[in-house]
Structures are given as structure tokens and as C-alpha cells.
Scaffold this motif. Structure first.
Motif, PDB file in Angstrom:
ATOM      1  N   HIS A 116      82.443  23.148 -94.304  1.00 29.19           N
ATOM      2  CA  HIS A 116      82.763  22.699 -92.939  1.00 29.19           C
ATOM      3  C   HIS A 116      83.893  21.676 -92.958  1.00 29.19           C
ATOM      4  N   THR A 117      84.526  21.531 -91.804  1.00 28.70           N
ATOM      5  CA  THR A 117      85.347  20.360 -91.514  1.00 28.70           C
ATOM      6  C   THR A 117      84.357  19.287 -91.113  1.00 28.70           C
ATOM      7  N   GLU A 118      84.505  18.057 -91.604  1.00 25.02           N
ATOM      8  CA  GLU A 118      83.555  17.009 -91.228  1.00 25.02           C
ATOM      9  C   GLU A 118      83.666  16.724 -89.724  1.00 25.02           C
ATOM     10  N   ASP A 119      82.511  16.716 -89.042  1.00 29.12           N
ATOM     11  CA  ASP A 119      82.453  16.440 -87.605  1.00 29.12           C
ATOM     12  C   ASP A 119      83.455  17.296 -86.819  1.00 29.12           C
ATOM     13  N   ALA A 120      83.508  18.572 -87.201  1.00 30.31           N
ATOM     14  CA  ALA A 120      84.490  19.496 -86.620  1.00 30.31           C
ATOM     15  C   ALA A 120      84.424  19.530 -85.091  1.00 30.31           C
TER      16      ALA A 120
END
Ligand SMILES: O=C(O)CCC(=O)C(=O)O
Ligand SMILES: [Fe+2]
Length: 345
Positions: free
Chosen positions: A155-159
Motif C-alpha cells: 500500500h501507499t501509507e494512508d493512501a
């Protein structure tokens, strides 16, 4: 600092024993001068103290940031005094703050200051600026940093959040079972021009991940309830976003497939998204953060996750410290209680 010939020099830097000792002594002396990671004086003084970090580490990270090309890099070889740090806790609730590992938290913040400003979330780990990542028994099967048996999907962090960090830094206090962090950069040349064009369009929905939910924080006060409501609103808003942005030939990423919805009827968006996920999957690498390794993730250039593992729950489990970094604290002012606050929510 040595860079092993087997590893690209823009990916790994290894501190010499003398550099590692100097960094550890700097952090230990600062831990005696400041009261906690939230100490406003410490946050103010970070750039000054960071200028005393080993010069080659500073250069290595500034080059990483300014080139804005690689998705991650690692600085290896930090000293971790396992006896002082003590056992891996069972839960981040109720930990002493500052605890015996305060120097390592300071070191993390010094590195953060080379890249931008450290920040946290009201809605994550009870609003602590520096996060702890170790397995928690009740989270064993969850999509959380504190999970273990389940793959933490990349994931992208806090996408989901417009104010998500530009960088994420993970510091390994211990990792005896060599549990892998996963990292992937995007090979944009593997996407067709048509899919690429679609991925730049606002056709993809991302909902908040589990870590921001009230159930994964301690009891929530009345004012905090409003802040969790802000996060919840982003869940129900369903405003579609683009998963690629920035340079059309060398784009930034923003996606968290586990927490995404693409309207079923949008066949083109679904096809392009599947192609993107495949391309990223193909590039996914296992990176074992050994004790003393600091991993710097460019949250626009790489996604990351974690391999599944069997936790020990005996005080010897893998333990990472983690902080989010932004290059622009001001942009989140509408969601921070005061100008000095480092917590978004
Ligand atoms: O445990 C890891 O290696 C990474 C977990 C993760 O996704 C994070 O800390 O943001
Ligand atoms: Fe993450």
C-alpha cells in the motif's frame, strides 16, 4: 560509510562503526536533554541536531530526497543496545513514554528532520508521533502493522488521505526471525499508454485503513470523536481519486488495493487498475530490516507491506519504530488543532 558492491549505492548505505557510535551518542545525549518525542523544544531543535548526524548519511538521504527517483533506501549499521531497550512490549497501550528506547525514537526524528517535518495522526496509535510496530496477539489476523499471520498487502501509507506523508521511516530495533518488509517501485514502461492515461483519471475510490478506526485506539474523548468522524467522512465521501499523478512519464503512486473500490461498471478503470497491480506485484521485493537498519520509503514512489509471520509474544518479537514525514506541514493546518500540533485529525 561503505556501500557494498552487490547493492546499488543509491539504495543502501552502511555506517562505519565510528559513525554508528557517533549517531548513538548523539541520540543518547539528546534523550537526557529533552522530555519526550512531543517536546516542542526537541521538535524545534531537530534540524540543528540532525546536522550532527554522520555527514555521509545526511548526504545520502538528501540525494535520495532531491533525486525523487528511488522509492526507498536503507541506512544500515546503527547500534541497538538490546539490553537497555528491553523486551518487545505486548501492546503499545500503556508503554512508558518516554521509554528506555527514547534515544532510538530521537534518532528516528533526527532522520525525519533531514527529509521534512515529522507528524502523526490523532486517529492512529492514540495520537503518538512515533509509532510502534510489533505483533499484538489480538491483531494476529488483522490488516494492521501489529498483525502477523496475514500478509500485510502492499500500500501507499494512508493512501486515502490528502495529507498523507511524503516519507515513512521505519527503524528496526530487532527482527530475529528476519520478517520481511515488502517494497515495490513502479516500472511505468510496463503499462500501455491507454492504461497509463486512465490511471491518471479520478476514477478510483480509497477508504481509510483499519489503523484509523476508533476500535484500534484507546477510549476516545468527546473532542477526539469529532476527529474520528472526519476520518469516517472520508470513508463515506467516496470521492474518486487518481492512482497515478505528477509526471506523465514518471508518475507518483497513490493506492491501497485492499481498501479500494472501483465501480464494477467502469470496465476500463478496472482493467487499467489490474494491469497496474500486476506491474507492481512483479516488482515486489522482500527487504529484511535487520537490527539497526533504518528504511526510508518515498511514499509517492513506492508501495510497501509486510510478509506474514508467526509471532512469539515472549518479548523477543520484531520491533520497529515508525514515523511519518511531510515536506509541507502547513497544508494540513485545517486538520491540526494548533499551528504547533504535529497531529492531523
Ligand atoms: O511491518 C512492516 O515492515 C511495515 C508495516 C507497514 O506497512 C507500516 O509500518 O506502515
Ligand atoms: Fe504501511
Amino acid at each position: 560509510m561503505r556501500s557494498s558492491s552487490a547493492e546499488a549505492s543509491d539504495e543502501v548505505a552502511i555506517l562505519t562503526p565510528a559513525e554508528a557510535k557517533a549517531a548513538a551518542e548523539l541520540a543518547t545525549s539528546l534523550a537526557q536533554r529533552y522530555s519526550s518525542v512531543d517536546d516542542e523544544d526537541l521538535l524545534c531543535d531537530l534540524p540543528f541536531h540532525a546536522s550532527k548526524l554522520p555527514l555521509r548519511a545526511q548526504r545520502f538521504l538528501r540525494r535520495f530526497a532531491l533525486a525523487d527517483r528511488r522509492g526507498f533506501c536503507i541506512v544500515k549499521g546503527h547500534v541497538m543496545d538490546a539490553a537497555r531497550i528491553g523486551p518487545t512490549p505486548a501492546d503499545w497501550r500503556g508503554m512508558a513514554r518516554p521509554g528506555p528506547e527514547f534515544p532510538e525514537e530521537i534518532l528516528l526524528l533526527l532522520y525525519a528532520a533531514l527529509l521534512g517535518e515529522p507528524f502523526g495522526w490523532v486517529t492512529q496509535q492514540d495520537g503518538h508521533l512515533v509509532h510502534n510496530t510489533f505483533p499484538i496477539k489480538e491483531h494476529e489476523y488483522e490488516q494492521l502493522g501489529s498483525g502477523s499471520r496475514e500478509l500485510l498487502t502492499w500500500h501507499t501509507e494512508d493512501a486515502f488521505h490528502p495529507y498523507r506523508g511524503d516519507y515513512l521511516i521505519l527503524a528496526s530495533l530487532r527482527n530475529p526471525d528476519r520478517v520481511a518488509t515488502t517494497v515495490a517501485e513502479l516500472d511505468v514502461s510496463a503499462l500501455s499508454p491507454e492504461d497509463l492515461g486512465l490511471l491518471f483519471q479520478e476514477r478510483f475510490r480509497i477508504v481509510p485503513d483499519e489503523s484509523h478506526r476508533p476500535g484500534n485506539n484507546s477510549s476516545v474523548s468527546a473532542s477526539d470523536r469529532r476527529r474520528f468522524a472526519n476520518i469516517e467522512r472520508l470513508t463515506t465521501d467516496h470521492r474518486p481519486v487518481a492512482v497515478l499523478f505528477g509526471s506523465p512519464t514518471d508518475p507518483y503512486l497513490r493506492l491501497d488495493p485492499y481498501f479500494m473500490e472501483i465501480p464494477e461498471e467502469d470496465l476500463d478503470a478496472n482493467r487499467a487498475f489490474r494491469a497496474l497491480v500486476e506491474v507492481i506485484d512483479r516488482n515486489l521485493r522482500n527487504i529484511v530490516l535487520e537490527q539497526g537498519d533504518f528504511l526510508f520509503v518515498n511514499n509517492h514512489r513506492a508501495v510497501h507491506g509486510r510478509a506474514p509471520f508467526t509471532a512469539r509474544y515472549d518479548g523477543t518479537d520484531r520491533w520497529l519504530k515508525r514515523v511519518n514525514v511531510t515536506t509541507d506541514l502547513r497544508k494540513s493546518r485545517d486538520m491540526r488543532a494548533t499551528a504547533a500540533s504535529r497531529l492531523i485529525g
